[in-house]
Design a protein around this motif. Structure first.
Motif, PDB file in Angstrom:
ATOM      1  N   ALA A 551       0.824  -1.211   0.000  1.00  0.00           N
ATOM      2  CA  ALA A 551       0.000   0.000   0.000  1.00  0.00           C
ATOM      3  C   ALA A 551       0.857   1.259   0.000  1.00  0.00           C
ATOM      4  N   SER A 552       2.024   1.198   0.650  1.00  0.00           N
ATOM      5  CA  SER A 552       2.880   2.390   0.690  1.00  0.00           C
ATOM      6  C   SER A 552       3.393   2.772  -0.692  1.00  0.00           C
ATOM      7  N   GLU A 553       3.396   1.823  -1.640  1.00  0.00           N
ATOM      8  CA  GLU A 553       3.829   2.132  -2.992  1.00  0.00           C
ATOM      9  C   GLU A 553       2.754   2.876  -3.779  1.00  0.00           C
ATOM     10  N   TYR A 554       1.501   2.797  -3.329  1.00  0.00           N
ATOM     11  CA  TYR A 554       0.394   3.419  -4.063  1.00  0.00           C
ATOM     12  C   TYR A 554      -0.203   4.605  -3.315  1.00  0.00           C
ATOM     13  N   ARG A 555      -0.227   4.535  -1.983  1.00  0.00           N
ATOM     14  CA  ARG A 555      -0.809   5.632  -1.206  1.00  0.00           C
ATOM     15  C   ARG A 555       0.248   6.723  -1.041  1.00  0.00           C
ATOM     16  N   VAL A 556       0.330   7.589  -2.019  1.00  0.00           N
ATOM     17  CA  VAL A 556       1.389   8.596  -2.062  1.00  0.00           C
ATOM     18  C   VAL A 556       0.829  10.012  -2.032  1.00  0.00           C
ATOM     19  N   HIS A 557      -0.461  10.190  -2.309  1.00  0.00           N
ATOM     20  CA  HIS A 557      -1.029  11.534  -2.384  1.00  0.00           C
ATOM     21  C   HIS A 557      -1.422  11.993  -0.984  1.00  0.00           C
ATOM     22  N   PRO A 558      -0.827  13.093  -0.451  1.00  0.00           N
ATOM     23  CA  PRO A 558      -1.160  13.533   0.911  1.00  0.00           C
ATOM     24  C   PRO A 558      -2.585  14.057   0.997  1.00  0.00           C
ATOM     25  N   PHE A 559      -3.212  13.792   2.145  1.00  0.00           N
ATOM     26  CA  PHE A 559      -4.600  14.188   2.361  1.00  0.00           C
ATOM     27  C   PHE A 559      -4.742  14.609   3.814  1.00  0.00           C
ATOM     28  N   GLY A 560      -5.193  15.834   4.045  1.00  0.00           N
ATOM     29  CA  GLY A 560      -5.377  16.347   5.394  1.00  0.00           C
ATOM     30  C   GLY A 560      -6.710  17.055   5.527  1.00  0.00           C
ATOM     31  N   LEU A 561      -7.242  17.058   6.754  1.00  0.00           N
ATOM     32  CA  LEU A 561      -8.551  17.655   7.001  1.00  0.00           C
ATOM     33  C   LEU A 561      -8.457  19.123   7.388  1.00  0.00           C
ATOM     34  N   TRP A 562      -7.308  19.576   7.889  1.00  0.00           N
ATOM     35  CA  TRP A 562      -7.197  20.912   8.452  1.00  0.00           C
ATOM     36  C   TRP A 562      -6.245  21.756   7.618  1.00  0.00           C
ATOM     37  N   TRP A 563      -6.428  23.081   7.728  1.00  0.00           N
ATOM     38  CA  TRP A 563      -5.613  24.017   6.943  1.00  0.00           C
ATOM     39  C   TRP A 563      -4.145  23.997   7.377  1.00  0.00           C
ATOM     40  N   CYS A 564      -3.876  23.598   8.599  1.00  0.00           N
ATOM     41  CA  CYS A 564      -2.511  23.659   9.120  1.00  0.00           C
ATOM     42  C   CYS A 564      -1.684  22.443   8.720  1.00  0.00           C
ATOM     43  N   LEU A 565      -2.278  21.469   8.056  1.00  0.00           N
ATOM     44  CA  LEU A 565      -1.552  20.244   7.714  1.00  0.00           C
ATOM     45  C   LEU A 565      -0.757  20.447   6.432  1.00  0.00           C
ATOM     46  N   LYS A 566       0.210  21.317   6.500  1.00  0.00           N
ATOM     47  CA  LYS A 566       1.124  21.541   5.387  1.00  0.00           C
ATOM     48  C   LYS A 566       2.538  21.405   5.917  1.00  0.00           C
ATOM     49  N   PRO A 567       3.301  20.445   5.421  1.00  0.00           N
ATOM     50  CA  PRO A 567       4.632  20.207   5.991  1.00  0.00           C
ATOM     51  C   PRO A 567       5.520  21.434   5.867  1.00  0.00           C
ATOM     52  N   ALA A 568       6.226  21.730   6.956  1.00  0.00           N
ATOM     53  CA  ALA A 568       7.201  22.813   6.920  1.00  0.00           C
ATOM     54  C   ALA A 568       8.469  22.417   6.196  1.00  0.00           C
ATOM     55  N   TYR A 569       8.707  21.110   6.068  1.00  0.00           N
ATOM     56  CA  TYR A 569       9.885  20.600   5.363  1.00  0.00           C
ATOM     57  C   TYR A 569       9.433  19.495   4.446  1.00  0.00           C
ATOM     58  N   GLU A 570       9.744  19.599   3.191  1.00  0.00           N
ATOM     59  CA  GLU A 570       9.387  18.588   2.207  1.00  0.00           C
ATOM     60  C   GLU A 570      10.645  18.169   1.470  1.00  0.00           C
ATOM     61  N   GLY A 571      11.108  16.973   1.735  1.00  0.00           N
ATOM     62  CA  GLY A 571      12.286  16.469   1.050  1.00  0.00           C
ATOM     63  C   GLY A 571      11.947  16.065  -0.372  1.00  0.00           C
ATOM     64  N   PRO A 572      12.944  16.020  -1.266  1.00  0.00           N
ATOM     65  CA  PRO A 572      12.703  15.642  -2.654  1.00  0.00           C
ATOM     66  C   PRO A 572      12.334  14.176  -2.771  1.00  0.00           C
ATOM     67  N   THR A 573      11.349  13.900  -3.617  1.00  0.00           N
ATOM     68  CA  THR A 573      10.963  12.530  -3.883  1.00  0.00           C
ATOM     69  C   THR A 573      11.938  11.893  -4.869  1.00  0.00           C
ATOM     70  N   VAL A 574      11.792  10.594  -5.074  1.00  0.00           N
ATOM     71  CA  VAL A 574      12.675   9.894  -5.992  1.00  0.00           C
ATOM     72  C   VAL A 574      12.481  10.390  -7.417  1.00  0.00           C
ATOM     73  N   ALA A 575      11.221  10.639  -7.792  1.00  0.00           N
ATOM     74  CA  ALA A 575      10.959  11.139  -9.141  1.00  0.00           C
ATOM     75  C   ALA A 575      11.586  12.517  -9.345  1.00  0.00           C
ATOM     76  N   GLU A 576      11.479  13.380  -8.317  1.00  0.00           N
ATOM     77  CA  GLU A 576      12.085  14.698  -8.438  1.00  0.00           C
ATOM     78  C   GLU A 576      13.599  14.606  -8.516  1.00  0.00           C
ATOM     79  N   MET A 577      14.166  13.656  -7.762  1.00  0.00           N
ATOM     80  CA  MET A 577      15.615  13.477  -7.821  1.00  0.00           C
ATOM     81  C   MET A 577      16.050  12.977  -9.187  1.00  0.00           C
ATOM     82  N   ALA A 578      15.246  12.114  -9.793  1.00  0.00           N
ATOM     83  CA  ALA A 578      15.603  11.600 -11.108  1.00  0.00           C
ATOM     84  C   ALA A 578      15.448  12.660 -12.189  1.00  0.00           C
TER      85      ALA A 578
END
Length: 626
Positions: A551-578
């Motif tokens: 499931a971790s290979e497919y459940r990749v789209h973030p989903f949050g209920l509140w306005w504050c659920l925005k990560p302050a730090y977002e590391g590069p994904t594998v696709a972005e690195m490639a």
């Protein structure tokens, strides 16, 4: 282009070829063609038409081959891109593992050393897991015990203070300002100790002495929680407890500041120095506030409640303030504290029933009542968010940003307070049931139903503060969203019914509230239904993917209920690195030297592709020119 003339062979009609001649003979060739007969001209026209058809078929075949080659190249490019992404991910993991080898070795040495190694009054030091951990990076898992025996003893003392506040709630039958203030003070003291032990070494003698003195202060202060109002002498003793603990932490962090005063800029030691300055300042101001309430304001002053409010706000720990903590140890401590609280509440119910069973033998119905109380607490334990394995650290509320961490901490406080209130209501409910009181007391009903509603709402708030991930597949995404929507609807419905049971139990609710055992079994059923609904998204995940790993290979789209659920730090994904370096082969070699042969293979495959593409393009160009 040169003009052409016919070169005749023995077989005229079938062996004619075109050979180039000089431009001086062009006029002669034209005259000769004009002197040919009609049959020869027709034969020549047919030969030219046949030759044109053959050339057209040849060009079409070449175009078809070119399209097929392009399709093959696109497929090959997609496969190579996937291979490249896998290699980047592998290289990143290898580099991370290589960097963590020394850190894990330090943690192992720390976990296996004796408590007096380096001196009994040694200098303060950061935990090994924090020394190489960036402030905004993902947390690392430590190899030592998350909760030491000293921490467990402090948790027992704090839970004892919580139950003392619960006794005050039982005596008054409601929650008032002093109850909230005293409970918040004990929770703040536990937060201070947890904040220190998850960042610094707490095995030296100085930290042990400070922990022991804190236990004494909390234990003595818990004896004064049953007095009513802020104007009693008991509230002054609570202030003295809070001032003493704040002074202890002030001195403890002054020592840390002195030791890290010469830290290098942009280092974890520099963050530790800033953290020590922040904690020292807040504890100093808090102690000043408590001393004002103790020495300046008289007992009959109407402003004593302001002292408690200011002291509690100054004692509240801001999540991720300058220095990250041992994330895994911190959430283990929260879980241990909650489980201990549930155990103490169950013990209080058994103690309340024991006074009756000393004179009478328990009946089957009474056994069922006690079993229902135990079952209700056990269901609450299952509903509690065990985020050690279900939530990835980067999706946890405490690591998203400080706003999400603040609301997560508020949810933890409300959960502990509501559980304590529920335990106080269960004590009253047990007493009224075994005493065979004719009608259900209002205070017992309000405390049990209100505490239960607070527990399930606070657990839902804590769960909602984490980031959930849904798949990119629209059909699968709808299934997860439907599961989350169903959970929300059931939660709101049960919360509404529980709150209605506190204030206006009329209609069908009057049947539920007719006696203690019926109300208890209804709450058990409601908690069981909530538990089944809380597993709905896990059931959808299991039916679609079979395991959490898949499931971790497919459940990749973030989903949050509140306005504050925005990560302050977002590391590069594998696709972005490639995509960041699609043609830079040296990048892979820099990530890991183990990928040298793979990089060479990619280079040779790319050169072969270019040769093949260029050869095909050249052939087609030549034919088009002809």
């Amino acid at each position: 282009m040169f003009p052409f003339q016919k070169k005749k062979h023995n077989i005229r009609s079938e062996q004619e070829v075109l050979v180039p001649v000089d431009s001086a003979d062009a006029d002669a060739v034209t005259v000769a063609i004009g002197n040919l007969g009609p049959d020869a001209k027709k034969l020549r026209a047919d030969n030219m038409a046949a030759k044109g058809d053959e050339d057209k078929l040849s060009i079409q075949q070449l175009e078809k081959d070119l399209r097929k080659s392009k399709d093959d190249l696109h497929k090959e490019k997609a496969v190579k891109r996937k291979l490249y992404s896998s290699l980047v991910k592998l290289a990143t993991e290898l580099k991370t593992t290589k960097n963590q080898v020394g850190e894990l070795q330090d943690q192992q040495n720390y976990a296996s050393r004796t408590w007096y190694e380096g001196g009994m009054w040694r200098e303060p030091s950061l935990l090994p897991g924090l020394a190489a951990q960036p402030f905004d990076g993902p947390p690392t898992r430590s190899v030592r015990d998350a909760v030491s025996l000293s921490d467990l003893f402090l948790d027992l003392v704090v839970v004892t203070a919580f139950t003392r506040v619960g006794i005050a709630v039982t005596n008054r039958g409601t929650i008032d300002g002093p109850v909230l203030a005293y409970f918040a003070l004990f929770w703040n003291i536990w937060g201070k100790e947890s904040s220190y032990t998850t960042r610094f070494d707490s095995t030296d003698l100085s930290a042990q002495v400070e922990s022991l003195l804190t236990c004494f202060a909390v234990l003595f202060g818990s004896l004064s929680t049953t007095a009513e109002g802020f104007g009693s002498s008991s509230s002054r003793r609570i202030m003295m407890m809070a001032a003493f603990v704040s002074i202890l932490h002030f001195l403890l962090h002054v020592r840390i500041f002195y030791w890290f005063r010469n830290a290098m800029p942009d280092s974890v030691q520099e963050n530790a120095r800033k953290y020590a300055v922040f904690i020292t300042a807040t504890n100093f101001l808090e102690s000043i506030v408590w001393l004002i309430g103790i020495l300046v304001l008289p007992l009959d002053s109407p402003y004593r409640w302001i002292v408690f409010v200011l002291g509690i706000l100054l004692g509240f720990k801001v999540p991720k303030a300058y220095l990250s903590n041992d994330f895994h140890a911190a959430r283990s401590k929260r879980g241990v504290l909650f489980i201990l609280l549930l155990g103490f509440l169950l013990q209080s119910v058994v103690i309340a029933a024991s006074s009756f069973f000393d004179y009478i033998s328990p009946t089957l119905e009474q056994y069922m009542f006690l079993g229902g109380a135990c079952f209700l607490l056990y269901l609450i334990k299952l509903l509690y968010v065990d985020d050690s394995y279900s939530i990835d650290p980067q999706d946890h509320a405490l690591l998203i940003n400080q706003v999400a961490g603040f609301f997560f901490s508020v949810g933890q406080f409300v959960l502990l307070l509501s559980t304590t209130v529920l335990g106080a209501g269960l004590d009253l409910l047990t007493h009224s049931y075994l005493a065979a009181i004719a009608s259900l007391p209002d205070n017992a009903r309000n405390l049990v139903c209100g505490g239960f509603a607070g527990v399930i709402v606070s657990i839902a708030l804590i769960k909602s503060m984490h980031i959930r991930r849904v798949p990119n597949n629209p059909h699968h995404q709808r299934l997860f969203l439907m599961a989350y929507g169903s959970q929300t609807i059931v939660l709101l419905g049960i919360s509404y019914v529980s709150i209605r049971m506190c204030y206006s139990p009329d209609g069908y609710l009057s049947y539920i509230m007719k006696d203690e055992i019926t109300m208890l079994f209804f709450l058990c059923g409601a908690a069981f239904l909530l538990l089944m609904m809380s597993w709905l998204d896990e059931g959808v995940e299991l039916s679609l993917y079979g395991s959490a790993t898949n499931a971790s290979e497919y459940r990749v789209h973030p989903f949050g209920l509140w306005w504050c659920l925005k990560p302050a730090y977002e590391g590069p994904t594998v696709a972005e690195m490639a995509e960041a370096a699609p043609v830079t082969d040296q990048r892979l070699a820099q990530l890991s030297p183990l990928l040298g042969s793979s990089v060479q293979s990619l280079q040779s495959m790319r050169s072969m592709r270019n040769i093949r593409y260029n050869s095909i393009s050249g052939d087609v160009t030549a034919q088009a020119e002809v």
